[in-house]
Design a protein around this motif. Sequence first.
Motif, mmCIF file in Angstrom:
data_model
loop_
_atom_site.group_PDB
_atom_site.id
_atom_site.type_symbol
_atom_site.label_atom_id
_atom_site.label_comp_id
_atom_site.label_asym_id
_atom_site.label_seq_id
_atom_site.Cartn_x
_atom_site.Cartn_y
_atom_site.Cartn_z
ATOM 1 N N ASP A 108 0.829 -1.206 0.000
ATOM 2 C CA ASP A 108 0.000 0.000 0.000
ATOM 3 C C ASP A 108 0.863 1.255 0.000
ATOM 4 O OD1 ASP A 108 -2.372 -1.474 0.105
ATOM 5 O OD2 ASP A 108 -2.370 -1.515 2.295
ATOM 6 N N GLU A 109 2.037 1.136 0.634
ATOM 7 C CA GLU A 109 2.934 2.280 0.767
ATOM 8 C C GLU A 109 4.365 1.776 0.782
ATOM 9 O OE1 GLU A 109 2.514 6.003 3.570
ATOM 10 O OE2 GLU A 109 3.410 4.354 4.723
ATOM 11 N N VAL A 110 5.247 2.531 0.134
ATOM 12 C CA VAL A 110 6.685 2.242 0.174
ATOM 13 C C VAL A 110 7.408 3.527 0.540
ATOM 14 C CG1 VAL A 110 6.638 0.308 -1.451
ATOM 15 C CG2 VAL A 110 6.938 2.640 -2.320
ATOM 16 N N TRP A 111 8.648 3.366 1.002
ATOM 17 C CA TRP A 111 9.488 4.496 1.388
ATOM 18 C C TRP A 111 10.742 4.490 0.536
ATOM 19 C CZ3 TRP A 111 8.569 8.136 5.270
ATOM 20 C CH2 TRP A 111 7.411 7.921 6.015
ATOM 21 N N ALA A 112 11.132 5.661 0.057
ATOM 22 C CA ALA A 112 12.296 5.766 -0.820
ATOM 23 C C ALA A 112 13.205 6.905 -0.372
ATOM 24 C CB ALA A 112 11.837 6.007 -2.256
ATOM 25 N N ALA A 113 14.451 6.832 -0.800
ATOM 26 C CA ALA A 113 15.428 7.875 -0.498
ATOM 27 C C ALA A 113 15.041 9.167 -1.211
ATOM 28 C CB ALA A 113 16.824 7.435 -0.924
ATOM 29 N N ALA A 114 15.359 10.276 -0.567
ATOM 30 C CA ALA A 114 14.987 11.581 -1.107
ATOM 31 C C ALA A 114 16.193 12.484 -1.343
ATOM 32 C CB ALA A 114 13.986 12.255 -0.180
ATOM 33 N N GLY A 115 17.335 11.881 -1.658
ATOM 34 C CA GLY A 115 18.481 12.684 -2.058
ATOM 35 C C GLY A 115 19.541 12.927 -1.015
ATOM 36 N N ALA A 116 19.373 12.398 0.185
ATOM 37 C CA ALA A 116 20.392 12.533 1.233
ATOM 38 C C ALA A 116 20.353 11.282 2.097
ATOM 39 C CB ALA A 116 20.131 13.775 2.095
ATOM 40 N N HIS A 117 21.416 11.069 2.858
ATOM 41 C CA HIS A 117 21.549 9.843 3.656
ATOM 42 C C HIS A 117 20.483 9.692 4.737
ATOM 43 C CE1 HIS A 117 23.395 12.619 6.459
ATOM 44 N NE2 HIS A 117 23.219 11.696 7.390
ATOM 45 N N ASP A 118 19.773 10.774 5.061
ATOM 46 C CA ASP A 118 18.752 10.707 6.109
ATOM 47 C C ASP A 118 17.392 11.234 5.643
ATOM 48 O OD1 ASP A 118 19.321 13.412 5.928
ATOM 49 O OD2 ASP A 118 19.349 13.725 8.087
ATOM 50 N N ALA A 119 17.220 11.397 4.340
ATOM 51 C CA ALA A 119 15.975 11.953 3.796
ATOM 52 C C ALA A 119 15.194 10.873 3.059
ATOM 53 C CB ALA A 119 16.280 13.112 2.856
ATOM 54 N N VAL A 120 13.901 10.789 3.363
ATOM 55 C CA VAL A 120 13.033 9.777 2.762
ATOM 56 C C VAL A 120 11.661 10.376 2.461
ATOM 57 C CG1 VAL A 120 14.149 7.769 3.832
ATOM 58 C CG2 VAL A 120 12.329 8.967 5.052
ATOM 59 N N PHE A 121 10.893 9.648 1.663
ATOM 60 C CA PHE A 121 9.496 10.008 1.438
ATOM 61 C C PHE A 121 8.705 8.728 1.230
ATOM 62 C CE2 PHE A 121 11.303 9.863 -2.821
ATOM 63 C CZ PHE A 121 10.331 9.202 -3.572
ATOM 64 N N ALA A 122 7.423 8.810 1.570
ATOM 65 C CA ALA A 122 6.509 7.687 1.369
ATOM 66 C C ALA A 122 5.691 7.942 0.116
ATOM 67 C CB ALA A 122 5.584 7.538 2.574
ATOM 68 N N ALA A 123 5.313 6.860 -0.558
ATOM 69 C CA ALA A 123 4.481 6.985 -1.760
ATOM 70 C C ALA A 123 3.710 5.694 -1.985
ATOM 71 C CB ALA A 123 5.348 7.287 -2.983
ATOM 72 N N GLU A 124 2.632 5.816 -2.709
ATOM 73 C CA GLU A 124 1.905 4.639 -3.178
ATOM 74 C C GLU A 124 2.754 4.074 -4.314
ATOM 75 O OE1 GLU A 124 -0.304 2.121 -5.466
ATOM 76 O OE2 GLU A 124 -0.010 4.126 -6.274
ATOM 77 N N PRO A 125 3.039 2.765 -4.304
ATOM 78 C CA PRO A 125 3.992 2.191 -5.261
ATOM 79 C C PRO A 125 3.677 2.432 -6.735
ATOM 80 C CG PRO A 125 3.495 0.611 -3.543
ATOM 81 C CD PRO A 125 2.564 1.768 -3.351
ATOM 82 N N LYS A 126 2.430 2.246 -7.133
ATOM 83 C CA LYS A 126 2.097 2.441 -8.551
ATOM 84 C C LYS A 126 2.325 3.901 -8.962
ATOM 85 C CE LYS A 126 -1.281 1.467 -12.078
ATOM 86 N NZ LYS A 126 -2.627 1.030 -12.409
ATOM 87 N N ALA A 127 1.959 4.830 -8.085
ATOM 88 C CA ALA A 127 2.178 6.250 -8.371
ATOM 89 C C ALA A 127 3.677 6.553 -8.478
ATOM 90 C CB ALA A 127 1.537 7.113 -7.283
ATOM 91 N N LEU A 128 4.487 5.930 -7.617
ATOM 92 C CA LEU A 128 5.939 6.125 -7.674
ATOM 93 C C LEU A 128 6.505 5.572 -8.972
ATOM 94 C CD1 LEU A 128 8.592 7.027 -6.376
ATOM 95 C CD2 LEU A 128 8.708 4.770 -5.280
ATOM 96 N N VAL A 129 6.093 4.380 -9.334
ATOM 97 C CA VAL A 129 6.581 3.770 -10.583
ATOM 98 C C VAL A 129 6.189 4.636 -11.777
ATOM 99 C CG1 VAL A 129 6.326 1.775 -12.119
ATOM 100 C CG2 VAL A 129 6.718 1.429 -9.670
ATOM 101 N N ASN A 130 4.954 5.112 -11.801
ATOM 102 C CA ASN A 130 4.520 5.986 -12.889
ATOM 103 C C ASN A 130 5.328 7.277 -12.921
ATOM 104 O OD1 ASN A 130 2.575 4.153 -13.742
ATOM 105 N ND2 ASN A 130 0.924 5.137 -12.605
ATOM 106 N N ALA A 131 5.587 7.836 -11.757
ATOM 107 C CA ALA A 131 6.344 9.084 -11.674
ATOM 108 C C ALA A 131 7.775 8.922 -12.174
ATOM 109 C CB ALA A 131 6.350 9.600 -10.234
ATOM 110 N N THR A 132 8.348 7.751 -11.961
ATOM 111 C CA THR A 132 9.731 7.513 -12.391
ATOM 112 C C THR A 132 9.819 7.063 -13.842
ATOM 113 O OG1 THR A 132 9.713 5.206 -11.686
ATOM 114 C CG2 THR A 132 10.466 6.835 -10.068
ATOM 115 N N ARG A 133 8.674 6.700 -14.410
ATOM 116 C CA ARG A 133 8.613 6.155 -15.779
ATOM 117 C C ARG A 133 9.457 4.889 -15.885
ATOM 118 N NH1 ARG A 133 9.360 11.928 -17.625
ATOM 119 N NH2 ARG A 133 7.251 12.705 -17.806
ATOM 120 N N ALA A 134 9.435 4.109 -14.818
ATOM 121 C CA ALA A 134 10.202 2.866 -14.776
ATOM 122 C C ALA A 134 9.424 1.755 -15.469
ATOM 123 C CB ALA A 134 10.489 2.478 -13.327
ATOM 124 N N THR A 135 10.154 0.872 -16.108
ATOM 125 C CA THR A 135 9.576 -0.330 -16.682
ATOM 126 C C THR A 135 9.462 -1.366 -15.569
ATOM 127 O OG1 THR A 135 10.593 0.118 -18.824
ATOM 128 C CG2 THR A 135 9.929 -2.166 -18.386
#
Length: 156
Positions: free
Chosen positions: A123-150
Amino acid sequence: MSKSIDRVAVAAREVGLSIEIVRMGESTRTAEEAARQCGCTVDQIVKSLVFAGEASGRLYLFLVSGSRKLDLDKASRLAGERLVRADPRKVREETGFAIGGVSPLGHPGGVVRFADETLLGFDEVWAAAGAHDAVFAAEPKALVNATRATVANLVV
């Protein structure tokens, strides 16, 4: 905020992904550290793994669940060339992110992206946000779409 974190925030806004970047104050470099800091399971951590094409030197980004191991043979087949670990300096120079803070968002257009299908089961995943201590949560499908990942089966 740092330039890298700002770049993640801008990239998310540009693709319509609503995120809140959180500075944890402690390291989130490993999936285990991140899970502890985020209060989630290791499975829900998105590892951003960067590899380079052995012949081309081109960078490839693989988004994988924190408890899973990337299958390098599968990844190489998807990339169309044998892959090797990317040099940390090259990762920093070409993505603007240091290893341990590589975000799924905010990469230049030349970085090819893949996401393991396992991530879509949460339902939710957490990813790095550009620094060793920075993160953000996102809905996985929305994250995949945002990254344009295959999306593919990338793990052992």
